[in-house]
Scaffold this motif. Structure first.
Motif, mmCIF file in Angstrom:
data_model
loop_
_atom_site.group_PDB
_atom_site.id
_atom_site.type_symbol
_atom_site.label_atom_id
_atom_site.label_comp_id
_atom_site.label_asym_id
_atom_site.label_seq_id
_atom_site.Cartn_x
_atom_site.Cartn_y
_atom_site.Cartn_z
ATOM 1 N N PRO A 112 0.596 -1.299 0.068
ATOM 2 C CA PRO A 112 0.248 0.228 0.633
ATOM 3 C C PRO A 112 0.458 1.162 -0.100
ATOM 4 N N VAL A 113 0.236 2.773 -0.861
ATOM 5 C CA VAL A 113 0.998 3.670 -0.170
ATOM 6 C C VAL A 113 0.608 4.069 0.421
ATOM 7 N N ILE A 114 -0.914 4.064 1.418
ATOM 8 C CA ILE A 114 -1.023 4.377 2.524
ATOM 9 C C ILE A 114 -1.148 3.515 3.555
ATOM 10 N N ARG A 115 -0.890 3.523 4.695
ATOM 11 C CA ARG A 115 -0.693 2.481 5.763
ATOM 12 C C ARG A 115 -1.811 2.967 7.016
ATOM 13 N N VAL A 116 -3.012 3.136 7.413
ATOM 14 C CA VAL A 116 -3.365 3.542 8.669
ATOM 15 C C VAL A 116 -3.051 2.238 9.508
ATOM 16 N N GLN A 117 -2.952 2.411 10.861
ATOM 17 C CA GLN A 117 -3.047 2.169 12.220
ATOM 18 C C GLN A 117 -3.513 2.678 13.470
ATOM 19 N N ASP A 118 -4.674 2.358 13.842
ATOM 20 C CA ASP A 118 -5.694 2.788 15.151
ATOM 21 C C ASP A 118 -4.925 4.086 14.843
ATOM 22 N N LEU A 119 -5.344 4.667 14.306
ATOM 23 C CA LEU A 119 -4.895 6.342 14.385
ATOM 24 C C LEU A 119 -5.900 7.254 15.702
ATOM 25 N N ARG A 120 -5.081 7.817 15.774
ATOM 26 C CA ARG A 120 -5.951 8.391 16.583
ATOM 27 C C ARG A 120 -5.178 10.178 16.920
ATOM 28 N N LYS A 121 -6.547 10.611 16.775
ATOM 29 C CA LYS A 121 -6.247 12.520 17.121
ATOM 30 C C LYS A 121 -6.977 13.017 18.276
ATOM 31 N N THR A 122 -6.761 13.147 19.467
ATOM 32 C CA THR A 122 -7.093 14.258 20.597
ATOM 33 C C THR A 122 -6.568 15.546 20.860
ATOM 34 N N PHE A 123 -7.818 15.909 20.780
ATOM 35 C CA PHE A 123 -8.118 17.698 20.624
ATOM 36 C C PHE A 123 -8.203 18.241 22.393
ATOM 37 N N ARG A 124 -7.152 19.357 22.769
ATOM 38 C CA ARG A 124 -6.897 19.526 23.934
ATOM 39 C C ARG A 124 -8.144 21.372 24.223
ATOM 40 N N VAL A 125 -9.388 21.113 24.151
ATOM 41 C CA VAL A 125 -10.066 22.378 23.847
ATOM 42 C C VAL A 125 -10.347 22.842 25.697
ATOM 43 N N LYS A 142 -10.945 20.524 27.950
ATOM 44 C CA LYS A 142 -12.167 18.660 27.195
ATOM 45 C C LYS A 142 -11.283 18.447 26.283
ATOM 46 N N GLU A 143 -10.997 17.516 26.837
ATOM 47 C CA GLU A 143 -10.527 15.966 26.064
ATOM 48 C C GLU A 143 -11.623 16.252 24.275
ATOM 49 N N VAL A 144 -10.844 15.957 23.429
ATOM 50 C CA VAL A 144 -11.581 15.741 21.990
ATOM 51 C C VAL A 144 -11.428 14.128 21.235
ATOM 52 N N ARG A 145 -12.099 13.936 20.848
ATOM 53 C CA ARG A 145 -11.867 13.080 20.441
ATOM 54 C C ARG A 145 -11.716 12.559 18.923
ATOM 55 N N ALA A 146 -10.842 13.033 17.951
ATOM 56 C CA ALA A 146 -11.570 13.584 16.462
ATOM 57 C C ALA A 146 -11.410 12.213 15.458
ATOM 58 N N VAL A 147 -10.291 11.657 15.800
ATOM 59 C CA VAL A 147 -10.323 10.745 15.375
ATOM 60 C C VAL A 147 -9.824 9.055 16.450
ATOM 61 N N ASP A 148 -10.402 7.900 16.697
ATOM 62 C CA ASP A 148 -10.655 7.608 16.930
ATOM 63 C C ASP A 148 -10.476 6.412 16.946
ATOM 64 N N GLY A 149 -9.333 5.474 16.992
ATOM 65 C CA GLY A 149 -8.810 4.691 16.113
ATOM 66 C C GLY A 149 -9.268 3.701 14.861
ATOM 67 N N ILE A 150 -8.575 5.046 13.441
ATOM 68 C CA ILE A 150 -9.106 4.431 12.803
ATOM 69 C C ILE A 150 -8.028 3.389 11.821
ATOM 70 N N GLY A 151 -8.389 2.579 11.119
ATOM 71 C CA GLY A 151 -7.414 1.672 9.860
ATOM 72 C C GLY A 151 -7.681 1.442 8.596
ATOM 73 N N PHE A 152 -6.462 1.700 7.859
ATOM 74 C CA PHE A 152 -7.071 1.158 6.355
ATOM 75 C C PHE A 152 -5.752 1.786 5.826
ATOM 76 N N ALA A 153 -6.232 0.716 4.583
ATOM 77 C CA ALA A 153 -4.210 1.062 3.662
ATOM 78 C C ALA A 153 -5.299 1.033 2.373
#
Lengths: 350, 270
Positions: free
Chosen positions: A10-23, A43-54
């Motif tokens: 794959p040219v893009i590989r994403v596993q269990d991707l997470r991003k939490t913002f602090r607001v 406050k923690e905001v989970r914008a991306v919460d465990g994404i995976g794809f290829a």
């Protein structure tokens, strides 16, 4: 194909991707303003919460989801703008954060809402500057510029300052700018937002062309089901930071998007009192001679329904509305998405 | 070497693009240049008037203070010429245009620096140079090759020190977006402080300007060396030559803060 023939896989590989913002949370009122100075709460905001794809080389993938679903945040992590809070990202075998510059040289990015061009300068000057920023050899630059001038019809506004361009022109300029350095992957965030029908068509034709002729892998986010329908063989549906669906468009349609709406304009002066009475459909909205009839493709086909309406009423015009992505996502939430159940034959569709 | 030339070439092109953009708003540019020049002229005039009343300031004469002022003014203006964009970095963050910077295959700080070339600062550089020239002509300094070289090095390291402080201020915006006022206390405050001999400041402020945010190394310590004055704090003689070390330390700290800021950049929502 352009660029070095990357390693297989794959040219893009994403596993269990997470991003939490602090607001930051703010206290209200005058006293609260003082409290904000000494005491900061988050406050923690989970914008991306465990994404995976290829994504494989040469694929054209659409990423759908309502506002705030995490589509843009995901793209921003893939392009190296944001650092993930957790999980792995690999683009062309590299980390877009640790090898930001290397990755940046091999990808192209278009944000529908924001231009990458120099606002006060003529378009051609922006393109010329990018040639140096991306170190594009002069000969290749000339060849690419000629191609895009023809494909995107840039000539009429090449010497106009970017701030004076219409949205459609600016998007064409941005597209050309993102492809001058022959990127292997093109990311598009809401590329058709705000464009009129003609401009959308032109944009889609162009994307198909560069995908086919140049082998560019395309990942686009959109609100517009038609973008995905006309461009992408594969669909990712994201909501609340999670990946709800990864598969073909047809499958999701058959499974969930079975309800469509037939909009008919009746000839005025006839049967306009009360709602229309047609088997296998129900009127969900009425506005004078214009009526909205919702029907399920399991019960009837669009052509049968049109015939049924036409036999009872005099029609002037009609259109069929596809289900909104918001509706599909809501249905996934309500009913779940069980991909183990085989799809029933959905019957003929228009 | 080739890399340096190439980078220089890109810098020139991007700055050129910025200046052409700026020339789209010519009147505003001319007015701002004139304003800057006038403000700086009255700035030093104020100090000169002060000396009409008092012959000395903590043992420093007018030409000696002019030396301090000239060096620090020249350094600050040069730093602003190249680093002017850092002062507007809060809007770059707020408007999300920093996204664009991160999408390009060039160093992020380098790109931010190319977004402004504050030509109007040439007015202040000229003023600083003029004051410095007058001071040097009036002061009975016994010039040696070493002193000339030291003055040149001091001007470079003072400029680097201010640039480092600007980068620190910009990096601060990654955490506190509306931190511009706090940043100005340090940048403009630092510039102001280094216009006067440190003898007039309180003890803790002197320590702060020597060991924490080493503003004293822009003009005060170099001037002690050039004028062959003794250090009122009793620090050894070699200490006043440490300007380049102080500048390097500030720049290193700034670079680390910048890297840390970029890695936790939050972009804007959408």
């Amino acid at each position: 194909m352009n660029g070095p023939p990357g390693p297989a896989g794959p040219v893009i590989r994403v596993q269990d991707l997470r991003k939490t913002f602090r607001v930051a949370l703010h206290h209200r009122g005058a006293l609260g303003a003082v409290r904000n100075l000494v005491e900061r709460r988050f406050k923690e905001v989970r914008a991306v919460d465990g994404i995976g794809f290829a994504i494989q080389r040469g694929e054209m993938v659409g990423c759908l989801g309502p506002n705030g679903a995490g589509k843009s945040t995901t793209i921003k992590m893939l392009t190296g703008i944001l650092t993930p809070s957790g999980g792995d990202v690999e683009v062309l075998g590299l980390s877009p954060q640790r090898k930001r510059k290397e990755v940046a040289a091999r990808i192209g990015v278009v944000f529908g809402q924001r231009t990458q061009l120099w606002w006060d300068l003529p378009l051609i000057e922006s393109l010329d500057l990018l040639r140096y920023v991306y170190r594009v050899p002069a000969e290749r630059y000339r060849r690419n510029l000629d191609t895009f001038r023809a494909l995107l019809d840039l000539d009429s506004f090449l010497n106009t300052p970017v701030r004076q361009l219409s949205l459609g022109q600016r998007m064409r300029g941005d597209l050309a700018a993102s492809l001058l350095h022959d990127p292997e992957i093109l990311y598009l965030d809401e590329p058709t937002i705000g464009l009129d029908v003609v401009a959308k068509h032109r944009m889609r034709d162009f994307l198909r062309e560069i995908n086919r002729e140049r082998g560019v892998t395309v990942l686009l986010t959109t609100h517009d089901m038609a973008d995905v329908e006309q461009l992408c063989s594969r669909l990712l549906i994201v909501d609340r930071g999670r990946l709800l669906y990864d598969g073909s468009l047809r499958e999701i349609r058959d499974r969930l998007g079975t309800e469509r709406t037939l909009v008919v304009d009746l000839t005025s002066g006839e049967g306009l009192d009360g709602s229309l009475n047609v088997p296998n459909a129900r009127e969900v909205r009425a506005d004078g001679p214009r009526r909205w009839l919702r029907f399920d493709r399991k019960d009837t086909t669009a052509s049968d329904l049109i015939a049924a309406v036409a036999s009872r009423y005099r029609l002037q015009d009609l259109t069929i509305e596809e289900p909104e992505i918001e509706l599909i996502v809501r249905r996934i939430y309500e009913k779940g998405l069980d991909l183990t159940v085989p799809v029933k034959s959905a019957g003929a569709t228009l | 070497m080739a890399v340096i030339f190439e980078t220089g070439g890109i810098y020139r092109r991007l700055i050129g693009a910025h200046l052409r953009s700026q020339m789209q708003h010519k009147v505003s540019f001319v007015l701002r240049t004139l304003g800057t020049f006038a403000a700086n002229f009255f700035d030093f005039a104020g100090i000169a008037v002060l000396f009409g009343r008092i012959p000395q300031l903590s043992g420093w004469s007018l030409p000696e203070v002019a030396l301090l002022y000239g060096i620090s003014s020249l350094c600050f203006a040069t730093a602003e010429l190249f680093g002017g964009a850092l002062d507007n970095f809060d809007t770059v963050i707020l408007q999300g245009t920093f996204d664009r910077v991160l999408l390009r295959p060039l160093d992020a700080l380098f790109q931010v620096l190319t977004e402004e070339f504050a030509l109007r600062r040439l007015g202040r550089m000229a003023q600083g140079g003029l004051v410095l020239g007058i001071a040097l002509a009036q002061l009975p300094v016994s010039w040696t090759a070493g002193k000339v070289l030291f003055l040149a090095i001091s001007l470079v390291s003072g400029t680097a020190l201010f640039l480092g402080i600007f980068v620190l201020g910009a990096a601060y915006c990654f955490w506190i977006v509306q931190g511009k006022e706090a940043t100005h206390v340090v940048t403009y405050g630092g510039d102001f402080m280094s216009n006067y001999p440190m003898d007039i400041y309180s003890h803790w402020l002197k320590r702060f300007a020597t060991f924490v945010l080493p503003i004293g190394f822009v003009s005060y310590y170099p001037s002690l060396y050039l004028l062959e004055r003794s250090d009122p704090f009793g620090l050894p003689d070699w200490f006043r030559l440490m300007g380049p070390v102080a500048a390097a330390a500030v720049c290193l700290a700034a670079w680390c803060a910048w890297r840390g800021g970029v890695s936790q950049y939050q972009s804007t929502g959408s």
